[in-house]
Design a protein around this motif. Sequence first.
Motif, PDB file in Angstrom:
ATOM      1  N   SER A 193       0.806  -1.225   0.000  1.00 60.19           N
ATOM      2  CA  SER A 193       0.000   0.000   0.000  1.00 60.19           C
ATOM      3  C   SER A 193       0.838   1.275   0.000  1.00 60.19           C
ATOM      4  O   SER A 193       0.332   2.345   0.345  1.00 60.19           O
ATOM      5  N   GLY A 194       2.104   1.180  -0.346  1.00 63.56           N
ATOM      6  CA  GLY A 194       2.941   2.365  -0.451  1.00 63.56           C
ATOM      7  C   GLY A 194       3.481   2.893   0.860  1.00 63.56           C
ATOM      8  O   GLY A 194       4.171   3.907   0.885  1.00 63.56           O
ATOM      9  N   ILE A 195       3.187   2.219   1.989  1.00 63.41           N
ATOM     10  CA  ILE A 195       3.632   2.702   3.303  1.00 63.41           C
ATOM     11  C   ILE A 195       4.414   1.612   4.027  1.00 63.41           C
ATOM     12  O   ILE A 195       4.182   0.413   3.823  1.00 63.41           O
ATOM     13  N   ASN A 196       5.365   2.033   4.877  1.00 64.11           N
ATOM     14  CA  ASN A 196       6.077   1.044   5.690  1.00 64.11           C
ATOM     15  C   ASN A 196       5.769   1.184   7.181  1.00 64.11           C
ATOM     16  O   ASN A 196       6.292   0.453   8.007  1.00 64.11           O
ATOM     17  N   THR A 236       0.964  -3.222  -8.178  1.00 66.59           N
ATOM     18  CA  THR A 236      -0.127  -3.758  -8.985  1.00 66.59           C
ATOM     19  C   THR A 236      -0.112  -5.277  -8.884  1.00 66.59           C
ATOM     20  O   THR A 236       0.853  -5.883  -8.398  1.00 66.59           O
ATOM     21  N   GLU A 237      -1.167  -5.906  -9.373  1.00 69.66           N
ATOM     22  CA  GLU A 237      -1.172  -7.375  -9.374  1.00 69.66           C
ATOM     23  C   GLU A 237      -0.062  -7.921 -10.258  1.00 69.66           C
ATOM     24  O   GLU A 237       0.507  -8.982  -9.972  1.00 69.66           O
ATOM     25  N   ASP A 269      -8.126  -5.980  -2.504  1.00 71.74           N
ATOM     26  CA  ASP A 269      -8.192  -7.095  -3.449  1.00 71.74           C
ATOM     27  C   ASP A 269      -7.812  -8.391  -2.729  1.00 71.74           C
ATOM     28  O   ASP A 269      -7.818  -8.468  -1.501  1.00 71.74           O
ATOM     29  N   GLY A 270      -7.466  -9.418  -3.474  1.00 72.46           N
ATOM     30  CA  GLY A 270      -7.174 -10.721  -2.891  1.00 72.46           C
ATOM     31  C   GLY A 270      -5.893 -10.773  -2.079  1.00 72.46           C
ATOM     32  O   GLY A 270      -5.622 -11.793  -1.420  1.00 72.46           O
ATOM     33  N   HIS A 330      -1.983 -14.068   1.979  1.00 73.50           N
ATOM     34  CA  HIS A 330      -2.086 -14.654   0.628  1.00 73.50           C
ATOM     35  C   HIS A 330      -0.791 -14.461  -0.153  1.00 73.50           C
ATOM     36  O   HIS A 330      -0.327 -15.386  -0.834  1.00 73.50           O
ATOM     37  N   PHE A 331      -0.180 -13.270  -0.063  1.00 75.08           N
ATOM     38  CA  PHE A 331       1.066 -13.031  -0.787  1.00 75.08           C
ATOM     39  C   PHE A 331       2.158 -13.989  -0.304  1.00 75.08           C
ATOM     40  O   PHE A 331       2.859 -14.623  -1.112  1.00 75.08           O
ATOM     41  N   ALA A 332       2.320 -14.113   1.002  1.00 74.88           N
ATOM     42  CA  ALA A 332       3.335 -15.014   1.551  1.00 74.88           C
ATOM     43  C   ALA A 332       3.110 -16.444   1.091  1.00 74.88           C
ATOM     44  O   ALA A 332       4.067 -17.154   0.715  1.00 74.88           O
ATOM     45  N   ILE A 333       1.867 -16.881   1.096  1.00 75.27           N
ATOM     46  CA  ILE A 333       1.558 -18.255   0.688  1.00 75.27           C
ATOM     47  C   ILE A 333       1.914 -18.474  -0.776  1.00 75.27           C
ATOM     48  O   ILE A 333       2.484 -19.521  -1.148  1.00 75.27           O
TER      49      ILE A 333
END
Length: 368
Positions: free
Chosen positions: A126-129, A140-141, A189-190, A201-204
């Motif tokens: 999301s553009g933030i840390n 983006t996807e 989103d997903g 989901h990203f890690a998986i």
Amino acid sequence: MNTDNLFRPFSLKSLNIKNRIVMAPMTRSFSPNGIPTSDVAAYYQKRAEGEVGLILSEGTVIDRVASSNDANVPHFHGTAALSGWENVIKSVHAAGGKMGPQIWHMGIMDNHHSGWLPSEPFEGPSGINRPGFNNGNTMTESDISEAISAYGRAAADAKRLGFDTVEIHGAHGYLIDQFFWEGTNLRTDGYGGKTLPERSHFAIEVIKEVRRQVGEDFAIILRLSQWKPADYTNQMAKTPEELEAWLNPMADAGVDIFHCSQRRFWEPEFEGSDLNFAGWAKKVTGKATITVGSVGLNGEFLAAFAGESSEPSSLEELMRRMDRGDFDLVAVGRPLLSDPNWVRKIREGNTGALKGFTKAALSELVLD
């Protein structure tokens, strides 16, 4: 104090090590333009000669332009950098050691104090840390898909070069952790969601791609932390049930060992039990775990960056927990950074020869 359990062999898939001591990943920034030098190889070889069971490399970044905020952090992509890493693993193996690279994407970062910046903006979910601090682009996807592929390529290269395992860096506020944390993942989103399992989901997908690239018999380690640089007391999973819901899908995706980062290994993770993060991770997943956090020193590592020195401390509490079966492996950071022979001294009971730690050790590759 009996430390025999630290010196039992450990075997899991591709990983066969002579003792239970792991050198924790520690960023060194001694690889000009991302290329590990012969000095880096000698640094790791000395730890192998000093009887470290498993060496995990400093974080080494994947093939994304904005995966690093430091020109001297090593890459794990490109002909020159991979040739440097091949020299490292050959040197470690020649000394009888075992090693895995920690593959890394920093995500949204603060600008480096040197003034160096990547040629493209930092990227993250999301553009933030940290809440309220925007310093990059929302992925983006397509960006996400390409990053997942880059993790997989790095893992495949690790296996091809002869490394014994690979660790995915999913802790400490970097890219994967930015997806985990509700404070930095605002996506709808997903790859976002209100719950921690949804935000995993990203890690998986990264874990599945790494597993696809390395095959079933290559050991995969995932490093996780509840704490964030922006919030040392943070708990994403606030109960054992939430921890189980977070970790088990990643275990199912292909994680063999959870590397559970704490600032102090002796602190309990949840009320009502003295189990630490690694103890709970093993309890809820049945997977092997690595504990870490101020092992062997009386001060914690974040204070070291502010100049605080530490002195050797007893391993009695560590051994109590290990003898109880709370975790399988023990990661040691600063003692090994400043003393390549720390493991041998522990095995021989030569505690009087143990060194303390000072900030000066952060600025050199200590070889003796």
